[in-house]
Design a protein around this motif. Sequence first.
Motif, PDB file in Angstrom:
ATOM      1  N   GLY A  90       0.789  -1.219   0.000  1.00  0.00           N
ATOM      2  CA  GLY A  90       0.000   0.000   0.000  1.00  0.00           C
ATOM      3  C   GLY A  90       0.822   1.270   0.000  1.00  0.00           C
ATOM      4  N   ILE A  91       2.003   1.208  -0.592  1.00  0.00           N
ATOM      5  CA  ILE A  91       2.905   2.361  -0.554  1.00  0.00           C
ATOM      6  C   ILE A  91       2.291   3.604  -1.176  1.00  0.00           C
ATOM      7  CG2 ILE A  91       4.200   2.023  -2.715  1.00  0.00           C
ATOM      8  CD1 ILE A  91       6.761   2.488  -0.959  1.00  0.00           C
ATOM      9  N   ASP A  92       1.465   3.413  -2.197  1.00  0.00           N
ATOM     10  CA  ASP A  92       0.849   4.574  -2.837  1.00  0.00           C
ATOM     11  C   ASP A  92      -0.101   5.304  -1.880  1.00  0.00           C
ATOM     12  OD1 ASP A  92      -0.699   2.205  -3.066  1.00  0.00           O
ATOM     13  OD2 ASP A  92      -1.909   3.094  -4.661  1.00  0.00           O
ATOM     14  N   GLU A  93      -0.749   4.576  -0.979  1.00  0.00           N
ATOM     15  CA  GLU A  93      -1.623   5.217   0.001  1.00  0.00           C
ATOM     16  C   GLU A  93      -0.828   6.112   0.946  1.00  0.00           C
ATOM     17  OE1 GLU A  93      -4.372   2.493   1.875  1.00  0.00           O
ATOM     18  OE2 GLU A  93      -4.519   1.351   0.004  1.00  0.00           O
ATOM     19  N   TYR A  94       0.355   5.666   1.336  1.00  0.00           N
ATOM     20  CA  TYR A  94       1.237   6.496   2.164  1.00  0.00           C
ATOM     21  C   TYR A  94       1.652   7.749   1.386  1.00  0.00           C
ATOM     22  CZ  TYR A  94       2.030   2.491   5.329  1.00  0.00           C
ATOM     23  OH  TYR A  94       1.888   1.457   6.219  1.00  0.00           O
ATOM     24  N   PHE A  95       2.098   7.541   0.148  1.00  0.00           N
ATOM     25  CA  PHE A  95       2.621   8.638  -0.661  1.00  0.00           C
ATOM     26  C   PHE A  95       1.579   9.725  -0.915  1.00  0.00           C
ATOM     27  CE2 PHE A  95       6.093   5.975  -2.993  1.00  0.00           C
ATOM     28  CZ  PHE A  95       6.801   5.878  -1.813  1.00  0.00           C
ATOM     29  N   TYR A  96       0.325   9.339  -1.038  1.00  0.00           N
ATOM     30  CA  TYR A  96      -0.724  10.301  -1.348  1.00  0.00           C
ATOM     31  C   TYR A  96      -1.580  10.647  -0.124  1.00  0.00           C
ATOM     32  CZ  TYR A  96       0.831   9.635  -6.063  1.00  0.00           C
ATOM     33  OH  TYR A  96       1.624   9.601  -7.196  1.00  0.00           O
ATOM     34  N   SER A  97      -1.056  10.351   1.062  1.00  0.00           N
ATOM     35  CA  SER A  97      -1.781  10.633   2.312  1.00  0.00           C
ATOM     36  C   SER A  97      -1.713  12.102   2.714  1.00  0.00           C
ATOM     37  CB  SER A  97      -1.198   9.786   3.451  1.00  0.00           C
ATOM     38  OG  SER A  97       0.124  10.233   3.765  1.00  0.00           O
ATOM     39  N   GLY A  98      -0.786  12.860   2.114  1.00  0.00           N
ATOM     40  CA  GLY A  98      -0.582  14.241   2.521  1.00  0.00           C
ATOM     41  C   GLY A  98       0.396  14.379   3.665  1.00  0.00           C
ATOM     42  N   ASN A  99       0.865  13.247   4.189  1.00  0.00           N
ATOM     43  CA  ASN A  99       1.843  13.261   5.274  1.00  0.00           C
ATOM     44  C   ASN A  99       3.257  13.235   4.720  1.00  0.00           C
ATOM     45  OD1 ASN A  99       0.001  13.128   7.571  1.00  0.00           O
ATOM     46  ND2 ASN A  99      -0.485  11.083   6.803  1.00  0.00           N
ATOM     47  N   LEU A 100       4.209  13.671   5.538  1.00  0.00           N
ATOM     48  CA  LEU A 100       5.606  13.682   5.156  1.00  0.00           C
ATOM     49  C   LEU A 100       6.118  12.255   5.040  1.00  0.00           C
ATOM     50  CD1 LEU A 100       8.128  15.427   4.612  1.00  0.00           C
ATOM     51  CD2 LEU A 100       8.549  15.419   7.080  1.00  0.00           C
ATOM     52  N   CYS A 101       6.702  11.916   3.889  1.00  0.00           N
ATOM     53  CA  CYS A 101       7.256  10.592   3.630  1.00  0.00           C
ATOM     54  C   CYS A 101       8.739  10.745   3.321  1.00  0.00           C
ATOM     55  CB  CYS A 101       6.564   9.930   2.436  1.00  0.00           C
ATOM     56  SG  CYS A 101       4.818   9.566   2.689  1.00  0.00           S
ATOM     57  N   LEU A 102       9.586  10.187   4.178  1.00  0.00           N
ATOM     58  CA  LEU A 102      11.032  10.226   4.007  1.00  0.00           C
ATOM     59  C   LEU A 102      11.460   8.843   3.544  1.00  0.00           C
ATOM     60  CD1 LEU A 102      11.846  12.140   7.327  1.00  0.00           C
ATOM     61  CD2 LEU A 102      11.335  13.085   5.063  1.00  0.00           C
ATOM     62  N   ILE A 103      12.070   8.753   2.353  1.00  0.00           N
ATOM     63  CA  ILE A 103      12.243   7.466   1.685  1.00  0.00           C
ATOM     64  C   ILE A 103      13.703   7.169   1.389  1.00  0.00           C
ATOM     65  CG2 ILE A 103      11.559   6.081  -0.308  1.00  0.00           C
ATOM     66  CD1 ILE A 103       9.235   8.296  -0.566  1.00  0.00           C
ATOM     67  N   GLU A 104      14.219   6.130   2.044  1.00  0.00           N
ATOM     68  CA  GLU A 104      15.552   5.633   1.736  1.00  0.00           C
ATOM     69  C   GLU A 104      15.438   4.588   0.628  1.00  0.00           C
ATOM     70  OE1 GLU A 104      18.165   4.596   5.035  1.00  0.00           O
ATOM     71  OE2 GLU A 104      16.626   5.356   6.409  1.00  0.00           O
ATOM     72  N   TRP A 105      16.389   4.567  -0.257  1.00  0.00           N
ATOM     73  CA  TRP A 105      16.459   3.641  -1.394  1.00  0.00           C
ATOM     74  C   TRP A 105      15.257   3.768  -2.330  1.00  0.00           C
ATOM     75  CZ3 TRP A 105      21.191   1.934  -1.852  1.00  0.00           C
ATOM     76  CH2 TRP A 105      21.969   1.778  -0.702  1.00  0.00           C
ATOM     77  N   PRO A 106      14.901   4.974  -2.754  1.00  0.00           N
ATOM     78  CA  PRO A 106      13.766   5.143  -3.668  1.00  0.00           C
ATOM     79  C   PRO A 106      14.023   4.531  -5.040  1.00  0.00           C
ATOM     80  CG  PRO A 106      14.998   7.181  -3.510  1.00  0.00           C
ATOM     81  CD  PRO A 106      15.571   6.242  -2.473  1.00  0.00           C
ATOM     82  N   GLU A 107      15.277   4.201  -5.329  1.00  0.00           N
ATOM     83  CA  GLU A 107      15.620   3.568  -6.613  1.00  0.00           C
ATOM     84  C   GLU A 107      14.905   2.235  -6.785  1.00  0.00           C
ATOM     85  OE1 GLU A 107      18.061   4.009  -4.064  1.00  0.00           O
ATOM     86  OE2 GLU A 107      18.569   6.004  -4.789  1.00  0.00           O
ATOM     87  N   LYS A 108      14.452   1.653  -5.669  1.00  0.00           N
ATOM     88  CA  LYS A 108      13.770   0.354  -5.717  1.00  0.00           C
ATOM     89  C   LYS A 108      12.351   0.470  -6.279  1.00  0.00           C
ATOM     90  CE  LYS A 108      16.816  -2.383  -3.617  1.00  0.00           C
ATOM     91  NZ  LYS A 108      17.027  -3.796  -3.871  1.00  0.00           N
TER      92      LYS A 108
END
Length: 135
Positions: A90-108
Amino acid sequence: MEITFSLEEIDSVAQQILSANIKNIVLFHAGMGVGKTTLIKALAKQLGVQDMTSSPTFSLVNEYETENGNILYHFDLYRLNTEEEAYDMGIDEYFYSGNLCLIEWPEKTPNLIPLDHTAITIKQLPDGKRHVVVK
């Protein structure tokens, strides 16, 4: 924005980054052991997160509450084998939640990252300092 700093200055650097009008999606690009998690911990501290922050290497995402009641998500995508695994969690739900998302290894998950994001690149210098570029 570009900053060169020693680890003793990381809290000041975190303040500078947060005052730079960053997006809700923040990507951290750096090699293993360069300081992605350390910088994220400093950012969380500046936002008033009281919980002990740690890398979500095994859980993939940790959730924290800031001092003003906002939610901060910290992702470590290193262990992902496919983008489908991220989508299934459900990563897309986190990304579009409006909350701050700090992402390590986004290349994945290159095809799942929202276009509207801030990218932070960290490089370790020979003298042990770090050089950060925020775009």
